[in-house]
Design a protein around this motif. Structure first.
Motif, PDB file in Angstrom:
ATOM      1  N   MET A 295      -7.421 -16.357  -7.627  1.00 12.88           N
ATOM      2  CA  MET A 295      -6.665 -16.462  -5.768  1.00 12.88           C
ATOM      3  C   MET A 295      -6.096 -14.470  -6.570  1.00 12.88           C
ATOM      4  O   MET A 295      -5.029 -14.598  -7.255  1.00 12.88           O
ATOM      5  N   VAL A 296      -6.558 -13.468  -6.281  1.00  7.33           N
ATOM      6  CA  VAL A 296      -5.712 -12.570  -6.241  1.00  7.33           C
ATOM      7  C   VAL A 296      -4.881 -11.749  -5.471  1.00  7.33           C
ATOM      8  O   VAL A 296      -4.884 -12.294  -4.136  1.00  7.33           O
ATOM      9  N   MET A 297      -3.237 -11.949  -5.822  1.00 12.78           N
ATOM     10  CA  MET A 297      -2.753 -11.709  -4.657  1.00 12.78           C
ATOM     11  C   MET A 297      -2.303 -10.762  -3.953  1.00 12.78           C
ATOM     12  O   MET A 297      -2.561  -9.503  -4.613  1.00 12.78           O
ATOM     13  N   GLN A 298      -1.730 -10.390  -2.725  1.00 13.30           N
ATOM     14  CA  GLN A 298      -1.526  -9.573  -2.490  1.00 13.30           C
ATOM     15  C   GLN A 298       0.200  -9.016  -2.320  1.00 13.30           C
ATOM     16  O   GLN A 298       0.804  -9.627  -2.089  1.00 13.30           O
ATOM     17  N   GLY A 299       0.701  -7.941  -2.810  1.00 13.09           N
ATOM     18  CA  GLY A 299       1.512  -7.498  -2.923  1.00 13.09           C
ATOM     19  C   GLY A 299       1.795  -6.835  -4.426  1.00 13.09           C
ATOM     20  O   GLY A 299       0.845  -5.951  -4.690  1.00 13.09           O
ATOM     21  N   HIS A 300       3.168  -6.565  -5.444  1.00 15.30           N
ATOM     22  CA  HIS A 300       3.270  -6.585  -6.299  1.00 15.30           C
ATOM     23  C   HIS A 300       3.661  -6.419  -7.328  1.00 15.30           C
ATOM     24  O   HIS A 300       4.908  -7.745  -6.951  1.00 15.30           O
ATOM     25  N   TRP A 301       3.156  -6.880  -8.157  1.00 17.58           N
ATOM     26  CA  TRP A 301       3.607  -8.278  -9.131  1.00 17.58           C
ATOM     27  C   TRP A 301       4.631  -7.601 -10.162  1.00 17.58           C
ATOM     28  O   TRP A 301       4.373  -6.302 -10.922  1.00 17.58           O
ATOM     29  N   LEU A 302       5.733  -7.878 -10.909  1.00 18.10           N
ATOM     30  CA  LEU A 302       6.516  -7.627 -12.199  1.00 18.10           C
ATOM     31  C   LEU A 302       7.113  -8.007 -12.863  1.00 18.10           C
ATOM     32  O   LEU A 302       6.778  -9.588 -12.323  1.00 18.10           O
TER      33      LEU A 302
END
Length: 246
Positions: free
Chosen positions: A220-227
């Motif tokens: 599942m592709v997340m929504q937002g910004h990954w760090l």
């Protein structure tokens, strides 16, 4: 993702937080501080992960400790919004899957979250972990990975990890390929995968590969910004990204 029945009612209440690694790329900071206790913008990496789990409705987190374990235990004593159980790997670090097998009696027999303690993300609106639960379908899945789009990420260097098929299943990126999708360090997993396994050093990658072979690894592709913060120099980059997202 395939359609699901009654997915809104599914709320995993347990998580395995993988926090025992050595953090060698983060030296010299990790010579005296375990990587999950490194701070980014004034908050430790593990607290950022635990915050996301609490937001998603998790009541119990099992945290494995190995390197500088005393510091980890002392820090975690101060979390009172989630019940934390320590899985002690001081004698031997068991890697990701081995750590889960050891902790399985504490994790129970219901689907649970897996969370890497050294990555985090900023949700766009809704909790991505809640979305992961809403997309879970035990009839089709053994493992559901949260994926980050490289175009909405900070700190990642590499070719990507998986290709996402139209039906939501995943396949590995071959040596001569690239992908926009990165494993975001969060997943849902069926505990039956680990039942009866010997407690030994083993990686989740072997479980991912087995699920791919059975067409039961989904993403599942997340929504937002990954760090992700892999080196001391990356801390400033992550803090700048957080400031820009605020």
């Amino acid at each position: 993702m395939p359609d699901k029945k009654n997915s809104e009612a599914f709320t995993p209440d347990t998580a395995m937080v993988l926090a025992g690694g050595l953090g060698t790329r983060m030296r010299p900071l990790t010579l005296t501080t375990p990587k999950p206790l490194i701070e980014v913008a004034g908050r430790t990496l593990i607290d950022r992960g635990l915050d996301a789990l609490v937001e998603a409705g998790v009541k119990k987190a099992v945290v494995n400790v190995h390197y500088l374990a005393d510091q980890m235990e002392e820090h975690l004593k101060h979390r009172h919004d989630v019940a934390i159980t320590i899985s002690d790997e001081r004698v031997q670090l068991l890697d990701s899957a081995g750590g889960i097998v050891k902790a399985l009696p504490e994790l129970g027999n219901k689907t649970f979250y897996i969370l890497n303690a050294d990555t985090f993300w900023v949700d766009s609106q809704n909790s991505n972990l809640k979305s992961l639960a809403q997309n879970w379908d035990e009839n089709r899945m053994d493992i559901l990975l949260m994926l980050a789009d490289r175009h909405h990420s900070t700190g990642h260097e590499g070719r990507g990890d998986f290709h996402l098929n139209e039906d939501g299943t995943l396949r590995r990126v071959a040596a001569d390929e690239r992908s926009d999708y990165i494993y975001a360090g969060a997943a849902l997993v069926n505990p039956q995968l680990f039942a009866g396994k010997e407690i030994s050093v083993s990686s989740l990658n072997s479980y991912f590969n087995a699920a791919i072979a059975a067409d039961r690894l989904y993403g599942m592709v997340m929504q937002g910004h990954w760090l992700t913060v892999g080196t001391p120099e990356a801390i400033g980059e992550a803090e700048a990204a957080l400031l820009a997202l605020a």
